[in-house]
Design a protein around this motif. Structure first.
Motif, PDB file in Angstrom:
ATOM      1  N   GLY A  88      82.582  33.966  19.973  1.00  0.00           N
ATOM      2  CA  GLY A  88      81.640  33.149  19.216  1.00  0.00           C
ATOM      3  C   GLY A  88      80.329  33.817  18.897  1.00  0.00           C
ATOM      4  O   GLY A  88      79.405  33.169  18.422  1.00  0.00           O
ATOM      5  N   ASP A  89      80.200  35.105  19.154  1.00  0.00           N
ATOM      6  CA  ASP A  89      78.932  35.768  18.877  1.00  0.00           C
ATOM      7  C   ASP A  89      78.977  36.635  17.619  1.00  0.00           C
ATOM      8  O   ASP A  89      78.172  37.534  17.438  1.00  0.00           O
ATOM      9  CB  ASP A  89      78.496  36.607  20.078  1.00  0.00           C
ATOM     10  N   VAL A  90      79.922  36.309  16.729  1.00  0.00           N
ATOM     11  CA  VAL A  90      80.076  37.043  15.476  1.00  0.00           C
ATOM     12  C   VAL A  90      79.408  36.221  14.367  1.00  0.00           C
ATOM     13  O   VAL A  90      79.576  34.997  14.311  1.00  0.00           O
ATOM     14  CB  VAL A  90      81.586  37.246  15.162  1.00  0.00           C
ATOM     15  N   PRO A  91      78.639  36.882  13.498  1.00  0.00           N
ATOM     16  CA  PRO A  91      78.014  36.149  12.386  1.00  0.00           C
ATOM     17  C   PRO A  91      79.060  35.427  11.529  1.00  0.00           C
ATOM     18  O   PRO A  91      80.215  35.855  11.454  1.00  0.00           O
ATOM     19  CB  PRO A  91      77.318  37.248  11.582  1.00  0.00           C
ATOM     20  N   LEU A  92      78.641  34.369  10.879  1.00  0.00           N
ATOM     21  CA  LEU A  92      79.541  33.520  10.109  1.00  0.00           C
ATOM     22  C   LEU A  92      80.364  34.301   9.098  1.00  0.00           C
ATOM     23  O   LEU A  92      81.588  34.153   9.034  1.00  0.00           O
ATOM     24  CB  LEU A  92      78.757  32.411   9.401  1.00  0.00           C
ATOM     25  N   GLU A  93      79.722  35.134   8.289  1.00  0.00           N
ATOM     26  CA  GLU A  93      80.453  35.889   7.260  1.00  0.00           C
ATOM     27  C   GLU A  93      81.506  36.791   7.883  1.00  0.00           C
ATOM     28  O   GLU A  93      82.618  36.910   7.368  1.00  0.00           O
ATOM     29  CB  GLU A  93      79.489  36.701   6.391  1.00  0.00           C
ATOM     30  N   GLU A  94      81.155  37.453   8.973  1.00  0.00           N
ATOM     31  CA  GLU A  94      82.121  38.307   9.650  1.00  0.00           C
ATOM     32  C   GLU A  94      83.250  37.476  10.257  1.00  0.00           C
ATOM     33  O   GLU A  94      84.408  37.880  10.244  1.00  0.00           O
ATOM     34  CB  GLU A  94      81.428  39.133  10.734  1.00  0.00           C
ATOM     35  N   SER A  95      82.929  36.305  10.771  1.00  0.00           N
ATOM     36  CA  SER A  95      83.945  35.402  11.330  1.00  0.00           C
ATOM     37  C   SER A  95      84.972  35.014  10.274  1.00  0.00           C
ATOM     38  O   SER A  95      86.168  34.963  10.549  1.00  0.00           O
ATOM     39  CB  SER A  95      83.300  34.135  11.891  1.00  0.00           C
ATOM     40  N   ILE A  96      84.498  34.739   9.083  1.00  0.00           N
ATOM     41  CA  ILE A  96      85.393  34.365   7.987  1.00  0.00           C
ATOM     42  C   ILE A  96      86.335  35.522   7.672  1.00  0.00           C
ATOM     43  O   ILE A  96      87.540  35.339   7.527  1.00  0.00           O
ATOM     44  CB  ILE A  96      84.595  33.925   6.742  1.00  0.00           C
ATOM     45  N   TYR A 153      88.833  35.856  10.465  1.00  0.00           N
ATOM     46  CA  TYR A 153      89.830  34.793  10.387  1.00  0.00           C
ATOM     47  C   TYR A 153      90.882  35.106   9.326  1.00  0.00           C
ATOM     48  O   TYR A 153      92.077  34.951   9.546  1.00  0.00           O
ATOM     49  CB  TYR A 153      89.156  33.451  10.093  1.00  0.00           C
ATOM     50  N   GLU A 154      90.420  35.572   8.161  1.00  0.00           N
ATOM     51  CA  GLU A 154      91.355  35.912   7.078  1.00  0.00           C
ATOM     52  C   GLU A 154      92.279  37.058   7.497  1.00  0.00           C
ATOM     53  O   GLU A 154      93.479  37.024   7.241  1.00  0.00           O
ATOM     54  CB  GLU A 154      90.582  36.287   5.812  1.00  0.00           C
ATOM     55  N   ARG A 155      91.709  38.075   8.147  1.00  0.00           N
ATOM     56  CA  ARG A 155      92.534  39.194   8.608  1.00  0.00           C
ATOM     57  C   ARG A 155      93.517  38.710   9.674  1.00  0.00           C
ATOM     58  O   ARG A 155      94.677  39.106   9.690  1.00  0.00           O
ATOM     59  CB  ARG A 155      91.660  40.319   9.143  1.00  0.00           C
ATOM     60  N   GLY A 156      93.057  37.866  10.565  1.00  0.00           N
ATOM     61  CA  GLY A 156      93.929  37.325  11.597  1.00  0.00           C
ATOM     62  C   GLY A 156      95.088  36.542  11.001  1.00  0.00           C
ATOM     63  O   GLY A 156      96.225  36.652  11.459  1.00  0.00           O
TER      64      GLY A 156
END
Length: 78
Positions: free
Chosen positions: A26-34, A37-40
């Motif tokens: 949960g310590d990843v910035p929002l844009e990086e999280s998105i 998630y897409e890569r996952g």
């Protein structure tokens, strides 16, 4: 995402586990999280495809009268 198509099942699973680990922290910035998630999601789909292909190969193995593999048979619908 093209590099995912060239990955082995094991490599894709390891990367998927790393992606999930980063997202769970949960310590990843929002844009990086998105992006993660897409890569996952792409990695999971690739792993699903690889597993489905392996299951189809296993389903095609025919056993002879002695219980030993004797060849391959077509799977219905393929």
């Amino acid at each position: 995402m093209d590099d995912i198509k060239a990955m082995s099942f094991e490599t894709a699973m390891k990367e998927l586990e790393a992606v999930v680990g980063k997202l769970e922290k949960g310590d990843v910035p929002l844009e990086e999280s998105i992006g993660l998630y897409e890569r996952g999601a792409a990695l999971r789909a690739h792993c699903d495809d690889k597993l489905r292909a392996a299951e189809e190969k296993v389903a095609k193995i025919a056993l002879g009268p002695d219980g030993q593999p004797s060849g391959l048979t077509p799977v219905d619908g393929l």
